[in-house]
Design a protein around this motif. Structure first.
Motif, PDB file in Angstrom:
ATOM      1  N   VAL A 670       0.828  -1.197   0.000  1.00 45.54           N
ATOM      2  CA  VAL A 670       0.000   0.000   0.000  1.00 45.54           C
ATOM      3  C   VAL A 670       0.865   1.252   0.000  1.00 45.54           C
ATOM      4  O   VAL A 670       0.571   2.243  -0.696  1.00 45.54           O
ATOM      5  N   SER A 674       1.609   4.927  -3.055  1.00 45.25           N
ATOM      6  CA  SER A 674       1.077   6.176  -2.485  1.00 45.25           C
ATOM      7  C   SER A 674       2.203   7.074  -1.999  1.00 45.25           C
ATOM      8  O   SER A 674       2.168   8.302  -2.203  1.00 45.25           O
ATOM      9  N   CYS A 731      -4.961   9.276  -4.788  1.00 41.18           N
ATOM     10  CA  CYS A 731      -4.490   8.088  -4.054  1.00 41.18           C
ATOM     11  C   CYS A 731      -5.581   7.538  -3.152  1.00 41.18           C
ATOM     12  O   CYS A 731      -5.698   6.311  -2.980  1.00 41.18           O
ATOM     13  N   TRP A 734      -7.870   5.563  -5.245  1.00 45.79           N
ATOM     14  CA  TRP A 734      -7.176   4.319  -5.634  1.00 45.79           C
ATOM     15  C   TRP A 734      -7.236   3.301  -4.495  1.00 45.79           C
ATOM     16  O   TRP A 734      -7.621   2.144  -4.689  1.00 45.79           O
ATOM     17  N   LEU A 735      -6.861   3.740  -3.290  1.00 42.11           N
ATOM     18  CA  LEU A 735      -6.784   2.805  -2.167  1.00 42.11           C
ATOM     19  C   LEU A 735      -8.162   2.347  -1.703  1.00 42.11           C
ATOM     20  O   LEU A 735      -8.296   1.262  -1.121  1.00 42.11           O
ATOM     21  N   SER A 736      -9.162   3.160  -1.931  1.00 41.58           N
ATOM     22  CA  SER A 736     -10.495   2.774  -1.478  1.00 41.58           C
ATOM     23  C   SER A 736     -11.207   1.853  -2.470  1.00 41.58           C
ATOM     24  O   SER A 736     -12.098   1.091  -2.091  1.00 41.58           O
ATOM     25  N   PRO A 739      -7.056  -1.282  -4.097  1.00 38.97           N
ATOM     26  CA  PRO A 739      -5.716  -1.010  -3.572  1.00 38.97           C
ATOM     27  C   PRO A 739      -4.719  -2.085  -4.024  1.00 38.97           C
ATOM     28  O   PRO A 739      -5.092  -3.187  -4.412  1.00 38.97           O
ATOM     29  N   LYS A 759      -0.502  -3.841  -8.412  1.00 41.06           N
ATOM     30  CA  LYS A 759      -0.899  -2.452  -8.233  1.00 41.06           C
ATOM     31  C   LYS A 759      -2.397  -2.280  -8.112  1.00 41.06           C
ATOM     32  O   LYS A 759      -2.876  -1.167  -7.876  1.00 41.06           O
TER      33      LYS A 759
END
Length: 878
Positions: A670, A674, A731, A734-736, A739, A759
């Protein structure tokens, strides 16, 4: 055979243009076919001696045997113009001895037919339909009288007739005996045609069924891995039946038929076919050939095989053929090493003693025996009655016949003859008991009629002399078990059949065949276990590829594809290794893959780690230089705060690749992208802010209210947090949504499973890169506009070049990144991070450090004022 081509038996072998041989009798104008065997000239006494063998008894049993054949040397107008020769059939003669032995044994047994003696009539029949029917009429009407529907017998009629091994003989006789409802027992092999009660209601078969013979033969082939086998059969219903059974069994066991030769069931028509079949056998690559149901029609091909000494073939033979006596002996025995399937039967211990004691002195009425003594033991007839033998070899016996010509133990035909006699005797016994029950006080002599025997023959269930249970009903018969015999030919030409195994169809699956392989002697042409295959076996690592238009046993061997194996011989398909394994070099075994990643211990990992730490240290040194010389004009002219932010950010940018090195985990996966995105956003936004300040300071000659407010209020300082916030939002999305996560790559590198960080969303990843590139492009554009400003302390050209390097690195990164796999993808991204960071550090700060450290005389305000126009003082002091 002498040099002239005349053999010791008085007939020649004519050599024709077709490079084959055929028998020719001396004195004949034209060659004619003749069977193979012992030929002896017939004298006057011999002709008188060749008569029906007869023995009196209360009840008679008749039997037809082919004991000998006599051949005329010259025939004119259907008359014999020259002397005849005799060919002895010793295997049939042994069956006749079993017939006599059984009758004598029953007569000695007080439990069977007490007070009743059995007699016999033994007829010799030749291999032609006329002679077979003639001898049958003799049996029906009376000895020496051949009048249909008439009998001169007044008493001691034959209760039943035993017929021989050939099904044609039994069928011809059976159709005649059906007219008179006369019991007939055949001692040949079990035949499905003869079991048809509609055609042969008076016929009974003694032999067990050969239901599993084909299965046993194919199991033997599989045992020795013989997958390419030739078949030689008689072209009749038996040949068609066994061919169908064999093909089915061979298909199920993946054994292929190399060729099939069907020999016509006719002695005249089979001559040419025998020659063509012989050529087929010679040219075939099959080393194993099965011969079934050998009759006189196949003797031609047997003779060809013998003459040409085909010693590099393995013959599988049904024991109905007397290979030890019917085949002439040559220097190299072509049938040495043959495997013979003989129906298993109980041993009759007293039979050998009977044959050893069977001599002309004890059985003077047996004229065939007298002829054998004359032929083999140098005897001669004396006296006008042609009954006395003189000048014989002392202590001669049938056991002393040369070359084991007469077997001392019962063959399967002899055993069937023996059981046939017992079946008739037990049926007569049951019928007598039944008559006594009906007439308990009757003193009259029981008159036996042959048709009365049928109900007892149909239901008979008896024990023979060996104590074995026997039945005649075809529906209740057991399936035959087989002894597997190996034909040995010793140096002195003594042929012997040695038992080397058994086949029991009723045994558990996989245990039907038992073989003592070490006891088997193979044909002369083989020094080890013979091979008979169309194509050599495909070793592990290869698979079979069928050859178009050929049998399934003919194939090419193809190497297994990558990461597929074959760990057995002759596999049809290769097997793919699991993802956690890989194929070894030979592709016959799957090996466990080693887990790998871009680690600190690898050379590449070490190099990138040292580069990251080195450049971060170098950036810290540059930061130290700027802090130490913060009072100098060149540091003040480049906006100290932005410079410090950029250098601190670059230190972390150089340390960022350390997140990419080492065993991946959820946290590092992660943080990798980021952290990289945010740090480079801060760095590029700092550069963008510096670029805007330079442009505003040097390009705005008459600043308006807005520009003046921007310069005074230092609004450019909001560029960094705003740009960073945008990247943080990207970001966060993206992570939510998708991820990065831990993934494995089992295909890129042979023998390894690469642990990498996937990714997640590729769209988010490329969006982050696009945002960074857009910021770099914006900085490049702003710096390009101010490229012609005064050189002294002007960063525009340096920023332009640094953004060009940054943009080039990441534009080049995309195609290279997608063309690499596994840990090289990680290394490529790390290298791009380091290269772009070095571009920023080198292009922007190396010229300033050079002036600060090596050209301090240029780092003075006087020098700046002389070089910088008044309109730029605002920017320099900012």
């Amino acid at each position: 055979m002498n040099a002239a081509g005349v053999d010791n038996e008085g007939y020649t072998l004519e050599h024709g243009s077709d490079q084959s041989f055929r028998p020719v009798f001396p004195g004949a104008d034209h060659p004619r076919d003749a069977p193979v065997g012992e030929l002896t000239p017939v004298t006057e006494c011999d002709s008188e001696a060749l008569s029906t063998l007869h023995s009196d008894g209360n009840v008679m049993i008749a039997a037809l045997f082919t004991l000998f054949n006599d051949y005329c040397m010259k025939i004119y107008d259907f008359r014999c113009e020259d002397k005849k020769t005799i060919e002895f059939k010793l295997r049939s003669y042994q069956s006749s001895l079993a017939f006599i032995f059984a009758i004598e044994e029953i007569n000695r047994n007080t439990h069977i037919l007490p007070n009743t003696s059995l007699g016999f009539e033994l007829y010799n029949v030749k291999s032609n339909q006329l002679d077979i029917l003639q001898e049958t009429f003799h049996c029906l009407t009376g000895m020496g009288i051949n009048i249909p529907n008439y009998t001169c017998r007044r008493e001691n009629k034959a209760a039943a007739l035993l017929t021989g091994t050939a099904w044609e003989t039994s069928a011809r006789v059976g159709r005649l005996l059906n007219l008179y409802n006369y019991p007939q027992l055949t001692f040949g092999r079990f035949d499905t045609v003869l079991s048809d009660r509609g055609q042969f209601s008076s016929l009974y078969q003694t032999a067990p069924r050969d239901t599993f013979l084909s299965h046993g033969i194919v199991i033997l082939m599989v045992h020795f891995s013989w997958t390419w086998v030739g078949l030689v059969l008689i072209d009749d219903h038996n040949g068609a039946e066994i061919l169908s059974d064999l093909r089915g069994e061979m298909d199920r066991n993946r054994v292929c038929v190399a060729f099939v030769e069907m020999i016509p069931d006719n002695w005249i028509n089979s001559g040419y076919k025998s020659r063509t079949s012989h050529r087929q056998i010679l040219k075939s690559s099959a080393n194993v050939i099965f011969i079934y149901d050998v009759t006189i029609s196949l003797y031609g091909i047997i003779l060809y095989i013998s003459i040409h000494s085909i010693t590099w073939k393995v013959w599988i033979i049904k024991s109905q053929w007397d290979v030890s006596t019917d085949v002439p002996f040559f220097i190299f025995d072509p049938f040495h090493g043959s495997l013979i399937f003989a129906q298993h039967h109980a041993e009759i211990s007293d039979f050998r003693k009977f044959i050893q004691s069977y001599k002309p002195s004890t059985y003077p009425e047996d004229h065939i025996l007298a002829l054998l003594w004359k032929r083999y033991f140098n005897c001669s007839f004396s006296g006008p009655d042609c009954k006395s033998l003189v000048n014989c070899l002392p202590n001669a016996s049938l056991e002393m016949l040369p070359g084991n010509a007469l077997e001392m133990d019962m063959t399967e035909e002899s055993y069937n003859v023996y059981n046939s006699v017992y079946a008739v005797a037990h049926s007569l016994h049951e019928m007598t008991l039944k008559h006594v029950e009906i007439h308990p006080h009757g003193n009259e002599e029981v008159n036996t009629y042959h048709w009365e025997l049928h109900p007892y023959l149909k239901t008979i269930h008896y024990k023979n002399g060996a104590g074995k249970i026997m039945v005649l009903d075809s529906q209740r018969k057991l399936d035959a078990e087989y002894d597997i015999l190996n034909l040995w030919n010793f140096p002195d030409g003594l042929r012997q059949k040695i038992k080397v195994g058994t086949f029991s169809p009723n045994a558990p699956q996989g245990q039907e065949l038992f073989l003592s392989d070490h006891m088997i002697q193979w044909a002369i042409g083989f020094t080890e276990l013979p091979r008979s295959v169309c194509s050599e076996s495909c070793v592990p690592g290869f698979r079979k590829s069928p050859q178009e238009g050929k049998a399934a046993c003919c194939y090419d061997c193809i190497h297994c594809p990558d990461n597929e194996i074959s760990n057995e011989t002759d596999m049809d398909h290769c097997v793919r290794c699991p993802e956690s394994h890989y194929a070894n070099t030979e592709q016959n075994h799957c090996l466990q893959k080693a887990v790998t990643f871009l680690s600190y211990e690898d050379t590449l990992g070490k190099a990138l780690t040292y580069l990251a730490l080195g450049f971060s240290a170098l950036t810290a040194v540059v930061l130290g230089v700027f802090v130490k010389h913060h009072h100098t004009p060149i540091v003040k002219a480049n906006n100290q705060a932005l410079t410090y932010i950029l250098l601190i950010t670059l230190i972390f940018c150089f340390l960022c690749p350390l997140l990419f090195i080492g065993h991946p985990n959820t946290v590092t996966c992660v943080l990798q992208q980021s952290t990289f995105a945010v740090l480079f956003t801060v760095a590029l936004s700092t550069v963008l802010a510096k670029t805007i300040i330079v442009v505003l300071a040097f390009k705005i000659t008459f600043p308006g209210r807005l520009i003046r407010w921007i310069m005074i209020s230092r609004a450019t300082n909001f560029i960094i947090p705003v740009c960073t916030l945008i990247q943080l939002v990207l970001c966060g999305i993206w992570l939510s949504t998708s991820p990065p996560f831990i993934d494995s790559d089992a295909y890129t590198e042979h023998g390894y499973i690469i642990i990498i960080c996937n990714k997640g969303s590729t769209i988010a990843f490329h969006s982050v890169l696009a945002y960074l590139c857009s910021m770099a492009l914006g900085s490049y554009t702003m710096a390009y506009l101010s490229r012609n400003l005064p050189d002294t302390f002007n960063e525009a050209k340096f920023i332009t070049f640094s953004m060009l390097v940054f943009f080039s690195v990441w534009v080049t990164f995309l195609p290279v990144y997608h063309s690499t796999k596994g840990q090289h993808m990680v290394a490529m991204e790390v290298f791009s991070i380091l290269a772009s960071s070095v571009g920023l550090l080198g292009c922007i700060f190396s010229p300033k450090c050079y002036i600060i450290l090596f050209r301090p005389h240029r780092n003075v305000l006087y020098h700046v004022r002389n070089k910088v126009p008044s309109r730029g003082k605002v920017g320099l002091t900012a």
